[in-house]
Write a protein that holds these residues in place. Structure first.
Motif, PDB file in Angstrom:
ATOM      1  N   SER A   1       0.150   2.356  -4.111  1.00 31.67           N
ATOM      2  CA  SER A   1      -1.027   2.913  -4.106  1.00 31.67           C
ATOM      3  C   SER A   1      -0.710   4.386  -4.683  1.00 31.67           C
TER       4      SER A   1
ATOM      5  N   ASP B   1       2.253   6.324   7.328  1.00 32.62           N
ATOM      6  CA  ASP B   1       1.530   5.458   8.080  1.00 32.62           C
ATOM      7  C   ASP B   1       1.638   4.036   7.932  1.00 32.62           C
ATOM      8  N   HIS B   2       1.796   3.701   6.582  1.00 34.37           N
ATOM      9  CA  HIS B   2       1.822   2.415   6.040  1.00 34.37           C
ATOM     10  C   HIS B   2       3.399   1.721   6.252  1.00 34.37           C
TER      11      HIS B   2
ATOM     12  N   TRP C   1       1.374  11.859   1.643  1.00 37.90           N
ATOM     13  CA  TRP C   1       2.451  11.347   1.993  1.00 37.90           C
ATOM     14  C   TRP C   1       2.313  10.707   3.515  1.00 37.90           C
ATOM     15  N   ARG C   2       1.251  11.403   4.115  1.00 34.68           N
ATOM     16  CA  ARG C   2       0.999  10.983   5.624  1.00 34.68           C
ATOM     17  C   ARG C   2       0.520   9.494   5.453  1.00 34.68           C
ATOM     18  N   SER C   3      -0.253   9.325   4.567  1.00 31.87           N
ATOM     19  CA  SER C   3      -0.850   7.653   4.520  1.00 31.87           C
ATOM     20  C   SER C   3       0.167   6.889   4.000  1.00 31.87           C
ATOM     21  N   ARG C   4       1.314   7.175   3.477  1.00 30.98           N
ATOM     22  CA  ARG C   4       2.399   6.433   3.034  1.00 30.98           C
ATOM     23  C   ARG C   4       3.228   6.430   4.368  1.00 30.98           C
TER      24      ARG C   4
ATOM     25  N   SER D   1      -2.919   6.748  -4.827  1.00 29.86           N
ATOM     26  CA  SER D   1      -4.204   7.970  -4.463  1.00 29.86           C
ATOM     27  C   SER D   1      -3.722   8.235  -3.161  1.00 29.86           C
ATOM     28  N   LEU D   2      -2.703   7.762  -2.224  1.00 33.72           N
ATOM     29  CA  LEU D   2      -2.460   8.134  -1.094  1.00 33.72           C
ATOM     30  C   LEU D   2      -1.399   9.558  -1.090  1.00 33.72           C
TER      31      LEU D   2
ATOM     32  N   HIS E   1       0.923  -1.125   0.065  1.00 31.32           N
ATOM     33  CA  HIS E   1      -0.160   0.015  -0.127  1.00 31.32           C
ATOM     34  C   HIS E   1       0.882   1.337   0.066  1.00 31.32           C
ATOM     35  N   ALA E   2       1.868   1.024   0.693  1.00 35.32           N
ATOM     36  CA  ALA E   2       2.727   2.377   1.006  1.00 35.32           C
ATOM     37  C   ALA E   2       3.482   2.624  -0.353  1.00 35.32           C
TER      38      ALA E   2
END
Length: 198
Positions: free
Chosen positions: A20, A30-31, A25-28, A22-23, A16-17
């Motif tokens: 994906s 997190d992953h 940088w914060r979500s990346r 659509s993510l 996912h990091a």
């Protein structure tokens, strides 16, 4: 079994990091933190984990636990509280991992009491007993919270799986229970690790 679960969770989080589009940088980040946590939990039951430096791991996961609530600080009060509540399972898991890596240092400090005079040894042992009671309380709270969250996540998508009226909505509906499954499995796996840790 926990090793297989956490290894699969690490692969999923890393995918996912990196994959994906659509993510943000914060979500990346997190992953990537979830990947590091899952890898640490995967090797923790094995003897090879004893050779890893515990203090840097503890500091890393403690900082990761603080990062999740701090990244919601720029929002309005109401939305910040909602966002922090939604993200609470993640710092709880990171805090549990930090506690487990810290507990692996415990046996190395025991010989210290043997070489102390009797009055200092009594103070040292009572201090260790106080720390262990506080640690057991924190562990119990984390385990109960993660157990409740894990069970809730696993059953959360079940009505969606039973009642999908629109075939076009199957892809979006199936995506959510899939995420719930991994969140719940990680939480329950963390509870198991908390209970079997040394």
């Amino acid at each position: 079994m926990p090793t297989a679960l956490f290894a699969a969770a690490a692969v999923r989080a890393l995918r996912h990091a990196l994959v994906s589009r659509s993510l943000g940088w914060r979500s990346r980040v997190d992953h990537l933190l979830h990947t590091a946590m899952a890898l640490a939990m995967a090797v923790m039951p094995w003897n090879c984990a004893r050779g890893l430096p515990e203090l840097p791991q503890t500091a890393f996961f403690a900082a990761a636990a603080l990062r999740f609530p701090l990244t919601t600080a720029g929002r309005h009060q109401r939305s910040r509280l909602t966002a922090t509540a939604r993200r609470l399972p993640y710092p709880a898991g990171m805090a549990a991992t930090a506690g487990m890596t810290l507990s692996m240092m415990g046996p190395s400090h025991e010989p210290l009491a043997e070489g102390l005079p009797s009055e200092h040894r009594a103070v040292h042992l009572s201090h260790s007993a106080g720390e262990s009671k506080a640690g057991a309380l924190v562990t119990g709270v984390l385990a109960l919270y993660l157990l409740g969250y894990g069970l809730w996540s696993l059953v959360r998508g079940m009505p969606t799986l039973r009642n999908v009226p629109d075939p076009a909505a199957i892809s979006t509906s199936a995506r959510e229970p899939y995420g719930y499954f991994w969140d719940g499995s990680m939480a329950l796996g963390t509870v198991i690790m908390l209970l079997i840790r040394p």
